[in-house]
Design an enzyme around this catalytic site. Structure first.
Site, PDB file in Angstrom:
ATOM      1  CG  LEU A  65      -1.905  -1.225   1.217  1.00 21.98           C
ATOM      2  CD1 LEU A  65      -2.425  -1.527   2.611  1.00 21.98           C
ATOM      3  CD2 LEU A  65      -3.051  -0.942   0.252  1.00 21.98           C
ATOM      4  N   PRO A  66       0.237   2.416  -0.327  1.00 23.74           N
ATOM      5  CG  PRO A  66      -1.082   3.905  -1.569  1.00 23.74           C
ATOM      6  CD  PRO A  66      -1.149   2.624  -0.797  1.00 23.74           C
ATOM      7  CB  THR A  96       8.118   2.163   1.607  1.00 21.24           C
ATOM      8  OG1 THR A  96       8.793   1.193   0.811  1.00 21.24           O
ATOM      9  CG2 THR A  96       9.142   3.047   2.306  1.00 21.24           C
ATOM     10  CE  LYS A 171      12.204   1.682   0.297  1.00 18.04           C
ATOM     11  NZ  LYS A 171      12.149   1.210  -1.040  1.00 18.04           N
ATOM     12  CE  LYS A 246       6.043   6.066   1.043  1.00 18.34           C
ATOM     13  NZ  LYS A 246       5.393   4.855   0.589  1.00 18.34           N
TER      14      LYS A 246
END
Ligand code: NAD
Length: 296
Positions: A65-66, A96, A171, A246
């Site tokens: 998902l976003p 993420t 990440k 992001k």
């Protein structure tokens, strides 16, 4: 054959779900976009319209998902995954998202008796389609071991980074470093050029000297030296500047909470924000070269 509910079949999710189908698993595909479900059905998934249809009877739920708010909603809302899943269902969130949400959602899952890991990826849309993603996982060793056979289908490198949320930590720390050395590499090429040293000659020297780094030798932001790099294709992504921003924002958010000094990470976020403000964040992240050399 494992019964899998796959929620979020966007650019990344579709490739990942397709690889699970190809490996012989039953994949029920749920997305708020009808187009995404149609694409998934063409790839061999079973299209469903509700969380109940997706999750009831599933052994594993994979989400892609976003952002954190979507993950919180899909798992925790009324009628969400936590309410519908049967005990013993494994949850794998590959999105993420911010570290705090990842840890909170996994903690709630565990309190409800479920096993869950965060498993964000790198490798992009190409890696998702080819099944060559890198997975960075956070959670207990047992849950990681349970998830690994499915992750091995979707990826090439599958790492256990430690406790819940540590996949997200790996990440964002990695991508903060990537943003920083991309900007540094752009500055070096720009300086060399302004002083009369062409990109190819500087590349030949620096790529075998101490300035060598991944942004230079695998993704050179100056047009010329690496034909396959986005810099030779009008900076078409690749990995868009918006996605880098992001990740840099997630890194800054986490750094503030952890009181970790990240002065260069802060600068990197500010520079990529300028690309966003210029409406140019759809360019590849190496397009930051254009901001540095004044051609954005
Ligand atoms: P995307 O926007 O293409 O896909 C997200 C999908 O989730 C969309 O199809 C959307 O309709 C669906 N969705 C949103 N809310 C939903 C809900 N409540 N229920 C069901 N479906 C819902 O994004 P993407 O590029 O596939 O990226 C997914 C995640 O992977 C993001 O967290 C991103 O940061 C991460 N990621 C992306 C890349 C990349 O190169 N695209 C690389 C690494 C990691």
């Amino acid at each position: 054959m494992t019964k899998i509910a796959f929620i979020g079949l966007g650019n990344m999710g579709i490739g990942m779900a397709t690889n699970l189908v190809k490996a012989g698993h039953e994949v029920r595909a749920l997305d708020i976009s009808e187009d995404a479900i149609t694409r998934a059905v063409k790839a061999g998934c079973i299209g469903v319209g509700t969380t109940k249809e997706a999750v009831e009877g599933a052994e594993v739920v994979v989400t892609m998902l976003p952002a954190g708010k979507h993950v919180r909603m899909v798992y925790g809302d009324e009628g969400g995954v936590f309410e519908i899943a049967e005990q013993g269902t494994l949850f794998i969130d590959c999105s993420t998202i911010d570290v705090a949400t990842a840890r909170a959602v996994i903690s709630t899952a565990e309190h409800k008796g479920f096993a869950m890991i965060d498993a964000p990826v790198s490798g992009g849309v190409g890696g998702a389609a080819a099944g060559t993603l890198t997975f960075m996982c956070g959670g207990t060793v047992d849950t990681f071991k349970q998830a690994k056979p499915l992750l091995d289908i979707m990826g090439k490198n599958v790492f256990h980074a430690g406790d819940a949320g540590n996949g997200q930590v790996a990440k964002i720390a990695n991508n903060m470093l990537l943003g920083i050395h991309m900007i540094g590499t752009c500055e070096a090429f720009n300086l060399a050029e302004k002083l009369g040293l062409d990109a190819q000659t500087f590349y030949d020297i620096s790529s075998t000297a101490s300035g060598q780094n991944w942004s230079m030798t695998s993704y050179c932001p100056a047009p010329g030296p690496l034909p396959s790099a986005p810099s030779n294709n009008d900076y078409k992504p690749g990995f868009a500047a918006a996605m880098m921003l992001k990740d840099l924002r997630l890194a800054q958010e986490a750094a503030t909470t952890a009181r970790a000094a990240t002065p260069l990470g802060t600068q990197a976020e500010a520079l990529y924000s300028l690309m966003e403000a210029s409406g140019k964040d759809g360019l590849d992240f190496s397009g930051i070269m254009k901001l540095i050399n004044g051609t954005l």
